[in-house]
Design a protein around this motif. Structure first.
Motif, PDB file in Angstrom:
ATOM      1  N   ARG A 186       2.660   9.826 -10.110  1.00 47.01           N
ATOM      2  CA  ARG A 186       1.753  10.077 -11.229  1.00 47.01           C
ATOM      3  C   ARG A 186       1.243  11.519 -11.194  1.00 47.01           C
ATOM      4  N   ASN A 187       0.876  11.982 -10.007  1.00 44.83           N
ATOM      5  CA  ASN A 187       0.402  13.359  -9.892  1.00 44.83           C
ATOM      6  C   ASN A 187       1.496  14.347 -10.283  1.00 44.83           C
ATOM      7  N   SER A 188       2.753  14.036  -9.930  1.00 49.74           N
ATOM      8  CA  SER A 188       3.854  14.936 -10.290  1.00 49.74           C
ATOM      9  C   SER A 188       4.086  14.977 -11.796  1.00 49.74           C
ATOM     10  N   LYS A 189       3.662  13.918 -12.504  1.00 46.14           N
ATOM     11  CA  LYS A 189       3.825  13.853 -13.958  1.00 46.14           C
ATOM     12  C   LYS A 189       2.579  14.334 -14.704  1.00 46.14           C
ATOM     13  N   GLY A 190       1.550  14.770 -13.972  1.00 50.01           N
ATOM     14  CA  GLY A 190       0.328  15.232 -14.612  1.00 50.01           C
ATOM     15  C   GLY A 190      -0.676  14.133 -14.878  1.00 50.01           C
ATOM     16  N   SER A 191      -0.427  12.928 -14.341  1.00 46.77           N
ATOM     17  CA  SER A 191      -1.308  11.760 -14.498  1.00 46.77           C
ATOM     18  C   SER A 191      -1.418  11.367 -15.975  1.00 46.77           C
ATOM     19  N   GLY A 192      -2.437  10.609 -16.316  1.00 50.75           N
ATOM     20  CA  GLY A 192      -2.561  10.129 -17.688  1.00 50.75           C
ATOM     21  C   GLY A 192      -2.057   8.705 -17.821  1.00 50.75           C
ATOM     22  N   LYS A 193      -1.702   8.328 -19.068  1.00 52.57           N
ATOM     23  CA  LYS A 193      -1.245   6.965 -19.354  1.00 52.57           C
ATOM     24  C   LYS A 193       0.239   6.866 -19.025  1.00 52.57           C
ATOM     25  N   LEU A 194       0.519   6.450 -17.809  1.00 52.19           N
ATOM     26  CA  LEU A 194       1.897   6.359 -17.310  1.00 52.19           C
ATOM     27  C   LEU A 194       2.158   4.944 -16.804  1.00 52.19           C
ATOM     28  N   TRP A 195       3.259   4.383 -17.231  1.00 48.92           N
ATOM     29  CA  TRP A 195       3.591   3.022 -16.823  1.00 48.92           C
ATOM     30  C   TRP A 195       4.389   2.986 -15.527  1.00 48.92           C
ATOM     31  N   GLY A 196       5.332   3.914 -15.378  1.00 51.09           N
ATOM     32  CA  GLY A 196       6.089   3.976 -14.135  1.00 51.09           C
ATOM     33  C   GLY A 196       7.581   4.137 -14.329  1.00 51.09           C
ATOM     34  N   ASN A 197       8.058   3.966 -15.582  1.00 45.30           N
ATOM     35  CA  ASN A 197       9.501   4.080 -15.836  1.00 45.30           C
ATOM     36  C   ASN A 197       9.829   5.335 -16.634  1.00 45.30           C
ATOM     37  N   GLU A 198       8.821   6.230 -16.823  1.00 43.05           N
ATOM     38  CA  GLU A 198       9.062   7.449 -17.584  1.00 43.05           C
ATOM     39  C   GLU A 198      10.013   8.378 -16.847  1.00 43.05           C
ATOM     40  N   LEU A 199      10.988   8.908 -17.540  1.00 41.76           N
ATOM     41  CA  LEU A 199      11.981   9.786 -16.918  1.00 41.76           C
ATOM     42  C   LEU A 199      11.611  11.253 -17.080  1.00 41.76           C
ATOM     43  N   ASP A 200      10.903  11.616 -18.139  1.00 38.56           N
ATOM     44  CA  ASP A 200      10.579  13.013 -18.409  1.00 38.56           C
ATOM     45  C   ASP A 200       9.199  13.368 -17.855  1.00 38.56           C
TER      46      ASP A 200
ATOM     47  N   SER B 106       0.833  -1.214   0.000  1.00 36.13           N
ATOM     48  CA  SER B 106       0.000   0.000   0.000  1.00 36.13           C
ATOM     49  C   SER B 106       0.859   1.252   0.000  1.00 36.13           C
ATOM     50  N   ASP B 107       1.967   1.229   0.771  1.00 36.29           N
ATOM     51  CA  ASP B 107       2.870   2.381   0.785  1.00 36.29           C
ATOM     52  C   ASP B 107       3.467   2.609  -0.602  1.00 36.29           C
ATOM     53  N   VAL B 108       3.884   1.536  -1.251  1.00 31.86           N
ATOM     54  CA  VAL B 108       4.476   1.652  -2.584  1.00 31.86           C
ATOM     55  C   VAL B 108       3.454   2.217  -3.565  1.00 31.86           C
ATOM     56  N   HIS B 109       2.203   1.779  -3.439  1.00 33.66           N
ATOM     57  CA  HIS B 109       1.169   2.293  -4.344  1.00 33.66           C
ATOM     58  C   HIS B 109       0.918   3.772  -4.097  1.00 33.66           C
ATOM     59  N   ARG B 110       0.976   4.218  -2.830  1.00 38.92           N
ATOM     60  CA  ARG B 110       0.833   5.648  -2.556  1.00 38.92           C
ATOM     61  C   ARG B 110       1.984   6.431  -3.161  1.00 38.92           C
ATOM     62  N   TRP B 111       3.210   5.870  -3.109  1.00 37.53           N
ATOM     63  CA  TRP B 111       4.338   6.541  -3.766  1.00 37.53           C
ATOM     64  C   TRP B 111       4.036   6.700  -5.260  1.00 37.53           C
ATOM     65  N   ARG B 112       3.513   5.624  -5.869  1.00 40.47           N
ATOM     66  CA  ARG B 112       3.219   5.657  -7.297  1.00 40.47           C
ATOM     67  C   ARG B 112       2.173   6.736  -7.611  1.00 40.47           C
ATOM     68  N   ASP B 113       1.177   6.851  -6.751  1.00 40.53           N
ATOM     69  CA  ASP B 113       0.147   7.866  -6.980  1.00 40.53           C
ATOM     70  C   ASP B 113       0.738   9.270  -6.907  1.00 40.53           C
TER      71      ASP B 113
END
Length: 369
Positions: free
Chosen positions: A355-369, A345-352
């Motif tokens: 995602r918010n820092s990247k503007g959300s959308g279709k994000l897999w998790g390894n995007e650098l930009d 659950s903690d890891v999923h919160r990190w992911r959320d």
């Protein structure tokens, strides 16, 4: 000389034991230790060498391995030469029980609850071993043997056995936990000042081992940290400068597997994402002790250049001349407890948050930009 060389030779000594046997002749072969009480396990008034200690414990406190404090005193000294939670001393980290096997120490069946130490511990004017129950709960049954030899004298050059528990929640030396250079150019470290401390010793002696317990709150490899031993006040980089945590513990390439050798190994490894969770490494320098005449500062980086947040605890073992530098008071019970486990659950919160820092959308998790 091999381990068994000399076993056939007669010894001019007397073999003795202090134990918890039932003095009435019954089968209640244990002592009870009330909450807040300090029990004297042995108070020897002669000259000799402790050769073996065995202990097993029935305790109500689930964290008894961290809340029972073991201390040892040699030759009438007032400051302990050994000070550690009992579990950490015998190779049981985080208050847990698990199997552990090495030449000088072991946690044997059932499930690691048979605690054994074979480090020889010489003394000339008595020895005292105590156990403090720093818990809110009584220990209903504590079983033990302390096997020792009584001698007319021991050699003048016999160092006294020492062991010290330390624990630190480390923090990054810079703003980011930039391990493996993932966040940019990695920092450099030309000092041991920010390292995690195994021991800081004054006097003549030799360093013979360490149990190292690390709890990593993230999945990154925790072990890029170099070990450093500064002998007799020498400056960095010192006479003994290592190349990485797993290298000091005689393994390689970021191991995450159980391994047992008489001198080194991994008694506990995590089963989570990457290296997240609890790892117990050990190394005993029985063939390659680190000798010092005046002092020794023994430490290790927490990640390369001390860039990681880790929960590290350790017990360092050494022999030295007396008097020794007094240990700090052992931290209060609340400061010896485990950090909360990081969960999925903690890891999923990190992911959320990412995602918010990247503007959300279709994000897999390894995007650098």
């Amino acid at each position: 000389m091999g381990l068994l060389d000399g076993l056939y030779r007669f010894q001019n000594c007397r073999t003795l034991r202090v134990s918890s046997y039932d003095r009435s002749g019954g089968n209640a072969d244990y002592i009870q230790i009330k909450a807040g009480e300090t029990a004297v396990l042995a108070d020897l008034l002669n000259t000799g060498i402790i050769k073996h200690i065995w202990i097993t414990i029935n305790a109500k406190d689930p964290m008894y391995n961290r809340n029972l404090i073991l201390r040892m005193y040699w030759d009438g000294e007032l400051e302990p030469s050994v000070q550690s939670p009992i579990g950490d001393f015998f190779g049981q980290g985080w208050g847990e029980n698990y199997l552990f096997a090495s030449l000088p120490m072991a946690a044997a069946p059932a499930g690691g609850r048979g605690l054994n130490c074979y480090f020889p511990m010489p003394f000339t004017q008595g020895a005292k071993i105590t156990l403090e129950n720093d818990s809110e709960l009584d220990v209903p049954s504590f079983y033990y043997y302390i096997d020792y030899e009584e001698h007319a004298s021991i050699p003048d050059d016999a160092g006294r056995f020492h062991a010290w528990w330390n624990r630190e929640i480390t923090e990054p030396s810079c703003e980011q936990e930039n391990e493996w250079g993932l966040m940019g150019e990695p920092p450099k470290n030309q000092s041991d000042a920010g390292n995690y401390l195994f021991a800081e010793i004054k006097g003549r002696g030799h360093f013979v081992g360490v149990n190292y317990y690390v709890d990593s709150p993230g999945p990154m490899w925790y072990g890029e940290g170099d070990d450093m031993f500064m002998v007799d006040g020498e400056p960095w980089p010192g006479s003994l400068h290592g190349t990485g945590t797993e290298d000091f513990f005689n393994s390689s390439w970021c191991p995450n597997e159980l391994y047992t050798h008489p001198y080194f190994g991994y008694a506990r490894v995590p089963d989570k994402l990457g290296f997240m969770g609890r790892t117990h490494c050990y190394r005993f320098l029985l063939e390659d002790a680190i000798h010092f005449r005046k002092s020794l500062r023994s430490s290790i980086e927490h990640g390369h250049a001390n860039v990681l947040t880790l929960d590290i605890a350790s017990v360092a073992y050494w022999y030295q001349s007396e008097p020794h530098k007094a240990f700090p008071a052992i931290p209060q019970r609340s400061l010896r407890q485990n950090m909360p486990a990081i969960t999925a659950s903690d890891v999923h919160r990190w992911r959320d948050a990412w995602r918010n820092s990247k503007g959300s959308g279709k994000l897999w998790g390894n995007e650098l930009d």
